[in-house]
Design an enzyme around this catalytic site. Structure first.
Site, mmCIF file in Angstrom:
data_model
loop_
_atom_site.group_PDB
_atom_site.id
_atom_site.type_symbol
_atom_site.label_atom_id
_atom_site.label_comp_id
_atom_site.label_asym_id
_atom_site.label_seq_id
_atom_site.Cartn_x
_atom_site.Cartn_y
_atom_site.Cartn_z
ATOM 1 N N ASP A 319 0.820 -1.218 0.000
ATOM 2 C CA ASP A 319 0.000 0.000 0.000
ATOM 3 C C ASP A 319 0.853 1.267 0.000
ATOM 4 O OD1 ASP A 319 -2.240 -1.583 0.032
ATOM 5 O OD2 ASP A 319 -2.527 -1.443 2.201
ATOM 6 N N ARG A 393 -4.955 6.576 -1.729
ATOM 7 C CA ARG A 393 -3.493 6.564 -1.594
ATOM 8 C C ARG A 393 -2.819 7.388 -2.700
ATOM 9 N NH1 ARG A 393 -3.033 4.155 2.913
ATOM 10 N NH2 ARG A 393 -4.222 2.287 3.391
HETATM 11 C C1 S3P Z 1 -4.932 -5.832 3.504
HETATM 12 C C2 S3P Z 1 -4.210 -6.548 2.592
HETATM 13 C C3 S3P Z 1 -3.648 -5.965 1.347
HETATM 14 C C4 S3P Z 1 -3.655 -4.444 1.402
HETATM 15 C C5 S3P Z 1 -4.944 -3.905 1.931
HETATM 16 C C6 S3P Z 1 -5.181 -4.398 3.346
HETATM 17 C C7 S3P Z 1 -5.457 -6.522 4.700
HETATM 18 O O1 S3P Z 1 -4.432 -6.382 0.249
HETATM 19 O O2 S3P Z 1 -3.408 -3.923 0.114
HETATM 20 O O3 S3P Z 1 -4.946 -2.490 1.934
HETATM 21 O O4 S3P Z 1 -5.901 -5.831 5.648
HETATM 22 O O5 S3P Z 1 -5.450 -7.755 4.724
HETATM 23 P P1 S3P Z 1 -4.155 -7.773 -0.530
HETATM 24 O O6 S3P Z 1 -4.369 -8.872 0.399
HETATM 25 O O7 S3P Z 1 -5.145 -7.794 -1.658
HETATM 26 O O8 S3P Z 1 -2.744 -7.660 -1.035
#
Ligand code: S3P
Length: 439
Positions: A319, A393
């Site tokens: 992120d 973001r």
């Molecule tokens: C998150 C996992 C990530 C991240 C998201 C929050 C989480 O996504 O990008 O903002 O809280 O498990 P992905 O699992 O799709 O990579």
């Protein structure tokens, strides 16, 4: 629909002060979900009062869970136990939140009732086969749109059985979805990860007294156990802190201190990458808070250099890659990002958004299918008008381009910053930049 919200950011040089960032988004979602299915009350402090976790809160209320909230980060969740959720009368709307939708799908796949999960325009474009396929293998009945996107319809009354699943694309959301479904499955649900992803679900399940088997690259739960209500102190969100760390590093007069930020090693890619770039970032007063590592972060004006970021490192800071690419645009030399195709299926196509925005600032970039090459620009950024594509973001990243620009930066469509960081403009002002909010 409200008028679109744009930001006007005049050039700035100073970025100094001490500030707190709001509670961690990932942990806030999980606290609400686990608190709802735990036996007895769960007290949460530091809950992120922003669009995404509030959507999860609305969803559990629609599933019959009583939650007392002071609207300022303190919750008392009256957990109904593992089998205490009730059939919702309407589709559950998770707004902009991929985490909310994917994790809830896991929680709901093994319930005795039907449910439907929907989201906003951005969430309605995001891929869901990555959860629908393994949930179906567990015995769930899950339907997506023909394109594999929401709405997600879950049929109740299915008997789930644990599976072994290997995550091809690193994703904590998929892992967490399957672990939550695994609580309602017979036997063991085991997930193998090629590269580590944030482990907040595993840590919090253990904190709620649930047995979680963990070994290198693997996590498993057996279905049928009970969770016990807990107190959860949510730390500051490292993803939100990242804007202030990078701002302090690239500002000619930069220095910030941010107390109480989560520094879980499965999502501290931003710290590791900044360190490699030569950033002046320090972690002070490291401690443990409710099973999560926390520290006070200090960052200051730095001479950054270009670096290589591969897929495994990118996954640990997925992120924060947009704001790190802005830092790369201010670094000496070239930054090469690879193995980060996931950025194309976030709240927007973040590689395309960064490519376009950086070009407008006068930065030389070359996008790849799975990454980007950024040539650090020594001259000031050019004044520019940049679309955030409705992505929180991207909006916050380009607001910081005002540091070291030779004219104003306009960022379009910043409404969705409220999904993760409602107080962002006020905090940016408090450290010395101006942000005018224009409707
Ligand atoms: C998150 C996992 C990530 C991240 C998201 C929050 C989480 O996504 O990008 O903002 O809280 O498990 P992905 O699992 O799709 O990579």
């Amino acid at each position: 629909m409200n008028q679109p919200l744009d930001w006007l950011v005049p050039p700035a040089r100073r970025f100094e002060g001490e500030l707190r960032v709001p509670g961690d988004k990932s942990i806030s979602h999980r606290a609400v979900m686990l608190g709802s299915i735990a036996a007895g009350p769960t007290e949460v402090t530091g809950f992120l009062e922003a669009g995404d976790p509030r959507a999860t809160l609305r969803a559990v209320r629609a599933l019959g869970i009583a939650v007392d909230s002071d609207g300022a980060g303190s919750l008392r969740i009256h957990g109904a136990g593992r089998d205490g959720l009730k059939r919702p009368t309407d589709p559950l709307d998770l707004g902009n939140s991929g985490t909310g939708l994917r994790l809830l799908a896991g929680l709901l796949a093994g319930q005795p009732f039907d449910s439907t999960l929907v989201g906003d325009e951005s969430l309605s474009r995001r891929p869901m086969r990555r959860i629908a396929e393994p949930l179906s293998r567990m015995g769930a009945r899950v339907e997506t749109s023909p394109g594999g996107t929401p709405p997600l319809a879950l049929r109740g009354g299915r008997r789930l059985a644990g599976i072994d699943h290997r995550l091809e694309v690193p994703s904590a959301q998929v892992k967490s979805c399957l672990l939550l479904a695994g609580l309602y499955a017979s036997g063991r649900t085991r997930i193998e990860e090629a590269a580590p992803t944030r482990d907040h679900t595993e840590r919090m399940l253990a904190g709620f007294g649930y047995e979680v088997e963990r070994s290198r690259g693997e996590v498993a739960v057996a279905g049928g156990g009970e969770l016990m209500g807990q107190t959860v102190a949510v730390p500051g969100d490292l993803s939100s802190a990242a804007y202030f760390l990078v701002g302090a590093c690239i500002a000619p007069r930069g220095r910030v201190r941010i107390p109480g930020v989560g520094v879980n090693p499965t999502r501290d890619g931003v710290l590791r990458i900044l360190e490699r770039m030569g950033a002046e970032v320090a972690l002070e007063n490291r401690r443990d808070s409710g099973g999560e590592p926390v520290a006070d972060l200090v960052a200051g004006a730095s001479r950054l250099r270009g670096v290589e970021i591969d897929g495994d490192l990118a996954a640990l800071g997925i992120d924060e890659i947009p704001v790190l690419l802005l830092a790369a645009a201010r670094a000496e030399g070239v930054t090469v990002l690879r193995g980060a195709a996931e950025l194309r299926v976030k709240e927007s196509d973040r590689l395309a958004a960064m490519e376009e925005g950086l070009r407008r600032l006068g930065v030389s970039v070359a996008a790849r299918a799975d990454g980007m090459i950024v040539h650090g620009r020594q001259a000031p950024f050019r004044a520019a008008r940049i679309s955030s594509r409705g992505d929180h973001r991207i909006a916050m990243t380009f607001a910081l381009a005002g540091l070291g620009a030779d004219g104003p930066i306009e960022v379009e469509d910043c409404e969705n910053v409220a999904t993760s960081f409602p107080g962002f403009p006020a905090r940016v002002r408090a450290v010395g930049m101006e942000v005018e909010e224009c409707r």
